[in-house]
Design a protein around this motif. Structure first.
Motif: not given
Length: 220
Positions: A62, A64-66, A68, A97, A99-101, A133
């Motif tokens: 990923c 964006d490291w979204c 977990y 998440d 909001s970051l994707c 999230t």
């Protein structure tokens, strides 16, 4: 450059307004009228938890490291006596998440076990950014909105997974039938075949001889 006169810009703007007034409107009254989205729209990501092996490949790829993921290992006893115990990963948490994707779809592409799917649903806006999230329970709910895959080409080869699954099912059904079916009675050794109904009653008609090798016994 053509000479301009005072009010020419206003006249051009009014001309555009008059032209568009005579055309059919293309505005959709959302949310009363829902948009017709293509089947492969990227709305939200659904999780099919049964297919997830916690390989962490989606989280590593990923950009964006979204994503977990939390997991732990469990020991699986051997299925056969004297065999070696095995360990497997158990999923504890899977969250995305949004909001970051950036909706690039890399996590879905790299998943080797088809645990992530695109859903065309897009109505999940929140007033609190923390609500974007989605934990694994929420991601599982999105699976019910995932459209079915497109139909295969009639002339295409059957997928290898389907062929392997069908062969395994047929083999299992044959083994189950062999276990449930009682063994057949052994054949008699004296050459006689016993009959449960008893001897066959005679009909009173003699069997007409068909003649021997010399030609006797038949009509001339």
């Amino acid at each position: 450059m053509s000479p301009s006169f005072p009010g020419s810009g206003l006249a051009k703007g009014l001309a555009v307004t008059l032209r568009t007034m005579t055309k059919k409107t293309v505005t959709q009254q959302y949310p009363e009228t829902l948009p017709e989205l293509p089947p492969r729209s990227r709305g939200v990501i659904g999780l099919f938890e049964e297919n997830c092996t916690v390989c962490m490949l989606c989280a590593r790829e990923c950009p964006d490291w979204c994503i977990y993921i939390d997991s732990h290992k469990e020991t699986v006893p051997s299925a056969t006596p004297g065999g070696r115990e095995r360990s497997r990963n158990v999923l504890d948490r899977f969250a995305i998440d949004f909001s970051l994707c950036m909706y690039c779809g890399i996590c879905i592409e790299v998943c080797p076990f088809d645990a992530l799917f695109w859903s065309p649903e897009f109505e999940y806006a929140e007033t609190d950014i923390h609500e974007l999230t989605h934990e694994r329970d929420k991601l599982r709910e999105w699976m019910w909105t995932v459209p079915p895959p497109p139909a295969l080409d009639p002339s295409a080869e059957e997928p290898k997974e389907v062929v392997a699954a069908r062969k395994a099912a047929e083999k299992l059904a044959a083994e189950k039938l062999a276990v449930e079916q009682p063994p057949a009675d052994p054949a008699p050794t004296d050459g006689a075949t016993p009959s449960a109904e008893g001897p066959t009653p005679s009909t009173g008609e003699a069997t007409r001889p068909s003649g021997d090798a010399s030609g006797e016994g038949g009509p001339a």
